[in-house]
Scaffold this active site. Structure first.
Site, short mmCIF file in Angstrom:
data_model
loop_
_atom_site.label_atom_id
_atom_site.label_comp_id
_atom_site.label_asym_id
_atom_site.label_seq_id
_atom_site.Cartn_x
_atom_site.Cartn_y
_atom_site.Cartn_z
N SER A 126 0.88 -1.16 0.00
CA SER A 126 0.00 0.00 0.00
C SER A 126 0.91 1.21 0.00
O SER A 126 1.80 1.32 0.84
CB SER A 126 -0.88 -0.01 1.26
OG SER A 126 -1.78 1.06 1.24
N GLU A 127 0.71 2.12 -0.97
CA GLU A 127 1.72 3.15 -1.19
C GLU A 127 1.81 4.18 -0.08
O GLU A 127 2.69 5.03 -0.08
CB GLU A 127 1.52 3.85 -2.54
CG GLU A 127 0.25 4.60 -2.71
CD GLU A 127 -0.78 3.82 -3.50
OE1 GLU A 127 -1.63 4.44 -4.15
OE2 GLU A 127 -0.76 2.58 -3.45
N ASN A 128 0.89 4.15 0.90
CA ASN A 128 1.06 5.04 2.04
C ASN A 128 2.08 4.50 3.04
O ASN A 128 2.35 5.14 4.05
CB ASN A 128 -0.28 5.29 2.75
CG ASN A 128 -0.90 4.02 3.28
OD1 ASN A 128 -0.96 3.00 2.59
ND2 ASN A 128 -1.40 4.06 4.51
N SER B 282 8.38 4.80 0.10
CA SER B 282 7.41 4.01 -0.65
C SER B 282 7.49 4.30 -2.14
O SER B 282 7.53 3.38 -2.97
CB SER B 282 6.00 4.31 -0.14
OG SER B 282 5.04 3.57 -0.85
#
Length: 464
Positions: free
Chosen positions: A296-298, A337
């Protein structure tokens, strides 16, 4: 050796040096890590106006930049996904506030760059899109898009480097940074918790005045030097966090006891499952996948949907839904990320789309003058298609029955010649990005070739 105690007893006093016209960096992603204690104190200062708010999104009513928006404190927002706040979306589309729309990874890197003394940098993210051409208006005339553009978008310099196109992105300087941390010692060393790390550390490093609201304040020396995410050199003031942490979207694992869906919702769910099952055939053992069950890119690798006992406001995915960590998981900030993503370290990136072209162009973030959600991380996710396979999962047609797979996209592009495969409820296409063409590789059960041809807005080959 640091010895100055930076803890302020009054949050109102701590924010007294914020002034009108300042660029305010606000940490957080969704509701995770939002410095609402500081923002609630700032909106009490009626004389402070015309702020430029820099954050991943535009907050929600009562949270994040939403607090400043509702109080009339902001003249401009710099963000990657502002449209989740309907008040902001409406104000922007009516010409009542300015917006600089920035891809999420670029936003993190522009903030990090200024903190590191780097005035600008080249990135593949946004090349050959509206980011490069500057065709997304910063502000419409009063009355909205039909009245014209008041402040045009910002055109970017571009150049070819080793056969790839890059755009030059300027660093973002900050006057003040508000961030929230889980544990902070009295000299400013900070530890962030899980996905609440997000933009907070890079923002804290990039302001002439950085104020941290701390959930836990401990004596100097109480935090292991190995555990510190943000050294105290970057922190000017510390206050105690009093605003409660909240969860935006509670998403729980299925237990089997849920009420049955109505016929329409059940059909829609079956359709999505059909698309997902076909996509799963493209995932090999050991792959690192974004927007599947992996990244998850967060700032999380290896997560799953949580159960009710595991709900944690600091554990959310990029959709701001509650998750839990799997064995072997890791957490990191937004800058890290997107370095993974742009650098091609992710094997597969899976996205939805409003439109996809036969050459692999993808459009999925806005309808000019009508709908603005935001770019989020999408442009970064498709920025290195030679190393990261980009797969689009989408319904074959729009709600009005028009094709979503076209000869050319009519909406602003998220990426040009980036998609390698398209999977719908009807079929799967391979995309020839170099020559610009589709090949039908298989049909879903019960679907005919004639139906696919009728619902596709371009020609395609059929694999023998």
């Amino acid at each position: 050796m640091p010895s100055k105690r930076k803890v302020w007893d009054s949050v109102d006093e701590a924010v007294k040096d914020v002034k009108s016209g300042d660029t305010l960096l606000v940490g957080g992603f969704g509701l995770a890590g939002l410095p609402d204690t500081l923002l609630q104190a700032l909106i009490k200062r009626g004389e402070v106006t015309d702020l430029t708010g820099v954050s991943n999104n535009a907050g929600t009513p009562g949270h994040g930049l939403g607090l400043l928006l509702d109080a009339g404190k902001m003249g401009k927002v710099v963000a990657s996904y502002p449209g989740g706040n309907k008040t902001f979306e409406s104000k922007y589309l009516k010409g009542e506030i300015s917006l600089e729309l920035v891809p999420q990874g670029t936003l993190a890197e522009r903030i990090r760059a200024h903190a590191a003394g780097i005035p600008a940098f080249y990135t593949p993210t946004g090349a050959n899109t509206a980011i490069e051409s500057g065709s997304i208006p910063q502000r419409y005339q009063p009355g909205g898009a039909s009245k014209g553009v008041l402040i045009p978008g910002i055109k970017k310099e571009a150049r070819e480097i080793n056969g790839r196109r890059y755009v030059l992105e300027p660093a973002i300087p900050g006057d003040v940074a508000f961030v929230r941390a889980w544990k902070v010692d009295e000299v400013g060393n900070c530890v962030f918790r899980y996905a609440a790390h997000n933009f907070s550390a890079v923002m804290a490093k990039n302001a002439r005045l950085t104020i941290v609201e701390a959930e836990n304040i401990v004596p100097a020396g109480a935090i292991s030097p190995n555990a510190i995410h943000l050294p105290g050199i970057y922190v000017d003031r510390i206050v105690r966090a009093t605003a409660p942490k909240e969860i935006e979207y509670v998403t729980l694992a299925k237990t089997g006891n849920e009420a049955p869906l109505d016929t329409a919702k059940a059909a829609k769910q079956d359709q999505r499952h059909k698309i997902a099952r076909r996509a799963a055939r493209e995932i090999k053992d050991g792959f690192y996948v974004n927007l599947g069950w992996m990244q998850s890119e967060n700032g999380i690798w290896a997560w799953a949907v949580s159960n009710e006992k595991e709900l944690d406001a600091d554990l959310i995915n990029a959709g701001k839904e509650t998750v839990t960590l799997l064995p072997g998981a890791s957490v990191f900030d937004s800058s890290e990320s997107f370095a993974m993503i742009r650098g091609g370290h992710v094997d597969v990136s899976i996205l939805g789309a409003l439109q996809v072209s036969q050459a692999g162009d993808i459009a999925n973030f806005m309808i000019p003058g009508k709908m603005l959600k935001g770019i989020g991380g999408a442009m970064d996710l498709v920025s290195n298609p030679d190393k990261t396979k980009v797969i689009v999962l989408t319904e074959h047609t729009a709600k009005d029955g028009s094709p979503k797979i076209l000869a050319e996209c009519s909406l602003p592009l998220t990426g040009a010649r980036t998609v390698s495969q398209i999977i719908t409820e009807l079929c799967a296409f391979d995309v020839d990005r170099a020559n610009g063409g589709l090949t039908l590789v298989d049909l879903q059960d019960g679907v005919t070739l004639e139906e696919v041809r009728a619902k596709t807005g371009c020609d395609f080959k059929v694999r023998e």
